[in-house]
Design an enzyme around this catalytic site. Structure first.
Site, PDB file in Angstrom:
ATOM      1  N   LYS A 266      -5.394  10.171   8.391  1.00 21.23           N
ATOM      2  CA  LYS A 266      -4.184  10.681   7.760  1.00 21.23           C
ATOM      3  C   LYS A 266      -3.851  12.110   8.202  1.00 21.23           C
ATOM      4  O   LYS A 266      -2.739  12.571   7.997  1.00 21.23           O
ATOM      5  CB  LYS A 266      -4.302  10.605   6.232  1.00 21.23           C
ATOM      6  CG  LYS A 266      -4.279   9.165   5.726  1.00 21.23           C
ATOM      7  CD  LYS A 266      -4.130   9.084   4.216  1.00 21.23           C
ATOM      8  CE  LYS A 266      -4.062   7.650   3.724  1.00 21.23           C
ATOM      9  NZ  LYS A 266      -5.369   6.928   3.852  1.00 21.23           N
TER      10      LYS A 266
HETATM   11  C1  LIG Z   1      -5.426   5.511   3.949  1.00 24.36           C
HETATM   12  C2  LIG Z   1      -6.648   4.896   4.532  1.00 24.36           C
HETATM   13  C3  LIG Z   1      -6.670   3.548   4.995  1.00 24.36           C
HETATM   14  C4  LIG Z   1      -5.482   2.638   4.866  1.00 24.36           C
HETATM   15  O1  LIG Z   1      -4.430   2.998   5.704  1.00 24.36           O
HETATM   16  P1  LIG Z   1      -2.951   2.452   5.417  1.00 24.36           P
HETATM   17  O2  LIG Z   1      -2.072   3.144   6.366  1.00 24.36           O
HETATM   18  O3  LIG Z   1      -2.654   2.822   3.982  1.00 24.36           O
HETATM   19  O4  LIG Z   1      -2.999   0.977   5.600  1.00 24.36           O
HETATM   20  C5  LIG Z   1      -7.818   3.067   5.592  1.00 24.36           C
HETATM   21  N1  LIG Z   1      -8.933   3.830   5.691  1.00 24.36           N
HETATM   22  C6  LIG Z   1      -8.956   5.105   5.250  1.00 24.36           C
HETATM   23  C7  LIG Z   1     -10.214   5.872   5.376  1.00 24.36           C
HETATM   24  C8  LIG Z   1      -7.830   5.689   4.661  1.00 24.36           C
HETATM   25  O5  LIG Z   1      -7.877   6.949   4.212  1.00 24.36           O
END
Ligand SMILES: *Cc1c(COP(=O)(O)O)cnc(C)c1O
Length: 433
Positions: A107
């Site tokens: 993210k």
């Molecule tokens: C947010 C997140 C996900 C999921 O990603 P999306 O874009 O919401 O499908 C998977 N793994 C981790 C570690 C995350 O922080």
């Protein structure tokens, strides 16, 4: 470029409007009006390009009409101040490690891009400070806080539920200082979210200060995630493994896989996709039945994927005009229980020495089960395993090292503002800011 809402009832928005608003007025998600295919020469030569060059080419296709080249280049390069390497794990399975950013999760890419884009808009327009309000149950707060850290003209308020986030997560947004204020709410995540929503709806507060959100449905957060899929393809091509490449994305809100699908729509030669889920199997069921039936989320050890009504489903549905057959032909699903996730982490560690985090483990397992002999698979390792140390260590039966970056957060001094879940008190606090 203009942006339309997936609900088709809100007016078209400019890039700036779409980014500042986040959600369209009709509560739909913004989509670019056009997805420009990239030329064949780009893909023919991609393995000779740097990550920054590749990412800029992709960014230019979306944002080139709205930003001067130099500004966009700077935003892309500042965002990608770390690498996203492809690492061999086992057989024809490769890990796309997306955890080399400041908070050790993917993210970071979207949050950093959005922060810099917003800063660009502020500088161009007024000099009025913009205030980002974000409610978090853990990981979003750290990615947004760190993405915006030190960005002039923007102040971030992170609201989190007292005692309900892990120690590491708390340190990642309470020790930063500068333009980040952590607000510890005596309540649960939903109370934090309710305070943020009330703030956006309060006229007096909005006259007093310019407020915006940075949640994961913001197009400036999800779209830049396409950059690393192009780069992964380039790395696989260098290895001679790009011909029948399968991409597997551990998914929760489906923003990350949606970015990969945008890449595909621009011509990125990925043969097919797998969306790997934990026990929250809404998308998996949709693929089997054609029916989308949201459920209350279930708690799992891959908790960043505990989503019962994935927001970005609306974008995927729109991208393929609601054609279930088309979607199911391109994407297959997988769903795993906690036991299966744990067993996968242990088996992979014993066999290869590679430490999966619980999210990445879903991706690895789906490839191990579904990959054909002539295919090579890349799964996203979405977070560093040390972020889930307490879960990972007993499962693999070994101690895991905490990376220096993560340990640094733990050394900082916690600074936070205590708040009840009462909106009037929260408002009074913001009115003095
Ligand atoms: C947010 C997140 C996900 C999921 O990603 P999306 O874009 O919401 O499908 C998977 N793994 C981790 C570690 C995350 O922080």
């Amino acid at each position: 470029m203009k942006y339309y809402s997936t609900n088709k009832k809100a007016p078209l928005a400019t890039l700036q409007e779409a980014v500042v608003k986040g959600l369209a007025g009709d509560r739909g998600l913004y989509m670019p009006q056009e997805i420009k295919p990239l030329p064949k020469e780009f893909f023919d030569n991609i393995e000779n390009m740097s990550f920054h060059e590749i990412a800029y080419t992709v960014a230019e296709a979306f944002f080139g009409e709205d930003l001067p080249a130099d500004d966009l280049k700077k935003i892309v390069c500042d965002t990608l101040a770390f690498d996203c390497p492809v690492v061999h794990v086992n057989d024809n399975i490769y890990s796309l490690e997306l955890y080399h950013g400041p908070t050790l999760a993917f993210k970071d890419v979207g949050a950093r891009f959005m922060a810099r884009l917003l800063q660009y808009f502020i500088r161009r327009e007024s000099n009025e400070r913009v205030n980002v309000l974000v409610a978090t149950s853990g990981d979003t707060g750290s990615a947004v806080a760190n993405g915006f850290l030190g960005v002039d003209g923007i102040h971030v308020y992170v609201l989190y539920p007292k005692g309900k986030v892990s120690k590491i997560q708390e340190c990642q947004f309470t020790t930063l200082g500068k333009n980040i204020t952590a607000i510890e709410v005596d309540g649960v995540f939903d109370d934090c979210q309710a305070l943020v929503k009330s703030a956006f709806m309060d006229d007096e507060l909005n006259r007093h200060m310019k407020l915006t959100s940075a949640n994961s449905i913001n197009l400036a957060r999800f779209l830049p995630q396409s950059f690393y899929y192009f780069n992964a393809y380039a790395q696989m091509k260098k290895l001679g493994k790009a011909d029948n490449m399968v991409v597997c994305v551990p998914s929760g809100n489906f923003g990350n896989i949606c970015a990969a699908l945008f890449g595909h729509a621009m011509g990125l030669p990925i043969k097919r996709f797998i969306a790997a889920n934990n026990a929250n199997d809404i998308f998996y069921n949709y693929l089997q039945t054609g029916k989308y039936e949201p459920q209350p989320s279930k708690q799992t050890i891959a908790n960043a994927m505990d989503v019962g009504d994935p927001s970005n489903f609306a974008r995927i549905y729109d991208l393929y005009n609601g054609d279930h057959a088309k979607i199911a032909a391109l994407i297959s699903g997988a769903t795993y229980s906690n036991e299966q996730i744990a067993q996968t982490m242990k088996a992979c560690y014993d066999k290869t020495g590679y430490i999966l985090d619980p999210h990445g483990a879903c991706g690895y397992r789906a490839l191990a089960e579904q990959l054909a002999d002539n295919e090579a698979g890349v799964f996203c390792e979405t977070a560093h395993h040390a972020k889930f140390k307490d879960t990972v260590e007993p499962i693999i039966g070994a101690e895991v090292e905490t990376p220096t970056r993560l340990a640094e957060f733990m050394k900082g001094e916690k600074q936070s503002v205590a708040m009840t879940k009462d909106f009037d008190a929260f408002k009074a606090f913001l009115m003095k800011e």
